[in-house]
Design an enzyme around this catalytic site. Structure first.
Site, short mmCIF file in Angstrom:
data_model
loop_
_atom_site.label_atom_id
_atom_site.label_comp_id
_atom_site.label_asym_id
_atom_site.label_seq_id
_atom_site.Cartn_x
_atom_site.Cartn_y
_atom_site.Cartn_z
N SER A 16 -10.82 107.42 70.53
CA SER A 16 -11.97 108.16 69.99
C SER A 16 -12.80 108.81 71.09
CB SER A 16 -12.83 107.23 69.14
OG SER A 16 -13.22 106.09 69.88
N ASN A 63 -17.59 95.83 68.45
CA ASN A 63 -18.08 96.07 67.08
C ASN A 63 -19.60 96.14 67.02
OD1 ASN A 63 -15.42 95.98 66.52
ND2 ASN A 63 -15.44 94.05 65.38
N THR A 79 -37.36 132.96 36.60
CA THR A 79 -36.56 131.85 36.07
C THR A 79 -35.29 132.52 35.54
OG1 THR A 79 -37.53 132.00 33.86
CG2 THR A 79 -38.58 130.47 35.37
N HIS A 80 -34.18 131.87 35.68
CA HIS A 80 -32.87 132.45 35.31
C HIS A 80 -32.64 133.77 36.04
CE1 HIS A 80 -33.03 129.62 31.87
NE2 HIS A 80 -34.28 130.01 31.81
N LYS A 133 -24.07 149.50 56.89
CA LYS A 133 -24.32 148.10 56.53
C LYS A 133 -25.21 147.35 57.52
CE LYS A 133 -22.73 145.98 53.48
NZ LYS A 133 -21.36 145.49 53.31
N ASN A 141 -25.93 143.34 57.49
CA ASN A 141 -25.57 142.17 56.69
C ASN A 141 -26.36 140.92 57.09
OD1 ASN A 141 -23.62 143.62 55.28
ND2 ASN A 141 -22.05 143.19 56.82
N TYR A 198 -15.78 94.62 60.30
CA TYR A 198 -15.36 95.89 60.89
C TYR A 198 -13.93 96.22 60.52
CZ TYR A 198 -14.15 99.49 64.29
OH TYR A 198 -13.72 100.66 64.87
N GLN A 250 -14.20 104.11 62.51
CA GLN A 250 -14.25 105.02 63.66
C GLN A 250 -14.42 106.48 63.17
OE1 GLN A 250 -11.98 104.33 67.36
NE2 GLN A 250 -10.71 106.04 66.70
N LYS A 297 -17.98 108.80 63.01
CA LYS A 297 -18.65 109.62 64.03
C LYS A 297 -18.43 111.11 63.85
CE LYS A 297 -17.94 105.81 66.87
NZ LYS A 297 -17.19 105.41 65.70
N1 ARG Z 1 -13.99 103.22 68.89
C1 ARG Z 1 -14.30 102.21 67.94
C2 ARG Z 1 -15.12 102.79 66.80
O1 ARG Z 1 -15.55 103.88 66.96
C3 ARG Z 1 -15.10 101.14 68.61
C4 ARG Z 1 -15.02 99.83 67.94
C5 ARG Z 1 -13.67 99.25 68.13
N2 ARG Z 1 -13.58 97.92 67.68
C6 ARG Z 1 -12.42 97.36 67.40
N3 ARG Z 1 -12.42 96.16 67.00
N4 ARG Z 1 -11.29 98.01 67.56
O2 ARG Z 1 -15.30 102.23 65.77
#
Ligand code: ARG
Length: 461
Positions: free
Chosen positions: A22, A109, A154-155, A282, A284, A316, A321, A324
């Site tokens: 990651s 974790n 409205t509408h 135009k 835009n 977990y 992961q 993110k």
């Molecule tokens: N890169 C992992 C995540 O974003 C970190 C946590 C990893 N923990 C594990 N037990 N593999 O979630």
């Protein structure tokens, strides 16, 4: 060789390594990761879990890594599994076995659960500031337009007379709630998961209150399983961003309509509009269209997060992961939209004569005409019916209620007198809408004042 290699008899397949990694997207949390590790190392030293000297060396080492990353003299290793492994490996490279003591009484974790919270807390400060900038911009524009009459819809049909100030201040109110929603969500999130360990806390005599205090959290998370296994704060913040984007998107849609030739209520500054490669005439409103488009994308991020979580057993799971990229995407795009929308709004020209002209058509004073009769004693339903008939007469004769002769009025009821023209003039219609929160210039000035007070209290806190 992975930091966890002990149990394994062969190297992990390269595809799996790449799949698992990651670092490409969590590297952006490096400052938060290091901040968390410094707090953890401080606590380990203070509690005597590692030597004070080791704690100090680790902290110095971490600060060095932070500086090198900030200055660009240290690059992320794309082969690292994640940002946490990268920092730890780099620390160990620099300090030898002392570096290996950092991960005592900690798991990735609780580390990752901490890093995301810290990162989101930092990012939300930027977003909150941008929301306030936008509210400020809207208030500044509204200040100039408390007397600028336009039709409310409205509408998408012309409905009743309002002012441009009143219209755009509706968005300031939505943004105020967006701001408060983000503050609430951040406050709920503001508990420290560090010390939850992998899932079941730790056997070391850690001081969770200390790390929580050092990192500016309200308190440590109460349940170690919960600390590492929920991402409701990501979902809640993403939902707040979705709503914020929804508001920007509706505003954008109106701007798109307003700068069409059919409306021509506003004109965007040349710096915030684009041309066509084939049609020379135009201009835009691409910025607003992109905001409308990106709203779908942020909504998608929210669904990603909700779907990711809905079937996960505690605690977990690696699925998490995926949180993110979704929340980062939502943040990046919301920030980008706000940054572009604010100056675009600030520089747009309001064509008030066109608004007024459009308001003069469409019988938006029909309710006021009915209210005129009600004030002279007629029940509203009867007044409504008479006014409807008058509107039909106007349409037939290609007139407006303002230009319809008094004789036509009086043919319907004797209650009509010369003063009806005064009562249905757009200026009167707006001026008399002075109930709390209504569009009359006086009422709008009160609304503006309250918004300004809210803004300054937010800016102080
Ligand atoms: N890169 C992992 C995540 O974003 C970190 C946590 C990893 N923990 C594990 N037990 N593999 O979630």
């Amino acid at each position: 060789m992975a930091l966890w290699a002990g149990r394994f008899s062969k190297e992990v397949d390269e595809t799996v390594n790449a799949f698992n990694s990651s670092i490409a997207f969590d590297a952006r949390m490096y400052a938060q990761d290091i901040r968390g590790s410094i707090a953890h190392a401080t606590m380990l030293g203070d509690c005597g879990i590692i030597e004070k000297s080791e704690s100090e060396a680790i902290i110095t080492g971490l600060k060095g890594i932070l500086q090198d990353l900030q200055e660009g003299t240290l690059e992320f290793d794309p082969n690292a599994e994640d940002i946490h492994m990268f920092v730890e490996a780099e620390l160990t490279k620099r300090l030898g076995s002392t570096g290996k003591r950092l991960h005592t009484a900690r798991s990735r974790n609780d580390q990752v659960a901490l890093d995301i919270r810290l990162y989101l807390r930092d990012e939300m400060e930027h977003i909150k500031k941008l929301i306030l900038d936008l509210m400020q911009t809207i208030c500044d524009i509204a200040e100039q337009h408390t007397e600028t009459i336009m039709s409310g819809y409205t509408h998408l049909q012309r409905a009743q007379p309002i002012t441009f100030a009143h219209h755009i201040l509706a968005y300031a109110q939505m943004l105020k709630r967006d701001y408060e929603r983000i503050c609430d969500a951040v406050d709920r999130m503001n508990e420290c998961p560090l010390g939850s360990g992998a899932l079941a806390g730790t056997t070391y005599a850690v001081n969770r209150q200390q790390t929580s205090d050092l990192l500016g959290f309200r308190q440590p998370v109460e349940n170690s399983l919960d600390g590492v296994s929920d991402r409701d704060f990501c979902i809640e913040l993403c939902c707040a961003l979705s709503l914020l984007m929804t508001h920007l998107s509706r505003f954008s849609e109106e701007i798109i309509l307003w700068c069409s030739w059919e409306f021509k209520f506003i004109e965007l500054d040349d710096a915030y509009a684009t041309g066509s490669s084939i049609m020379p005439q135009k201009k835009n409103p691409d910025v607003t269209e992109l905001i409308r488009g990106k709203t779908g994308r942020v909504n998608g991020d929210l669904i990603t997060l909700l779907s990711m979580m809905k079937g996960l057993p505690l605690a977990y799971n690696k699925d998490m992961q995926e949180d993110k990229e979704a929340i980062f995407d939502a943040i990046d795009n919301t920030e980008l939209c706000l940054k572009t929308f604010i100056p675009m709004l600030r520089t747009m020209r309001v064509l008030k004569d066109n608004m007024r002209k459009a308001a003069a058509k469409g019988f938006i004073n029909a309710t006021d005409c009915a209210d005129y009769l009600v004030k002279k004693g007629m029940p509203f339903r009867d007044a409504y019916k008479i006014t409807g008939t008058l509107v039909a007469t106007c349409i037939e004769k290609d007139l407006t209620l303002e230009t319809l002769p008094l004789a036509d009025y009086q043919a319907m009821t004797e209650l009509f007198a010369e003063d009806v023209y005064q009562a249905i003039s757009l200026d009167t219609c707006v001026r008399e809408r002075k109930s709390y929160g209504a569009p009359s210039p006086d009422a709008v000035k009160i609304q503006l004042q309250h918004l300004r007070e809210a803004l300054s209290s937010y800016q102080k806190s």
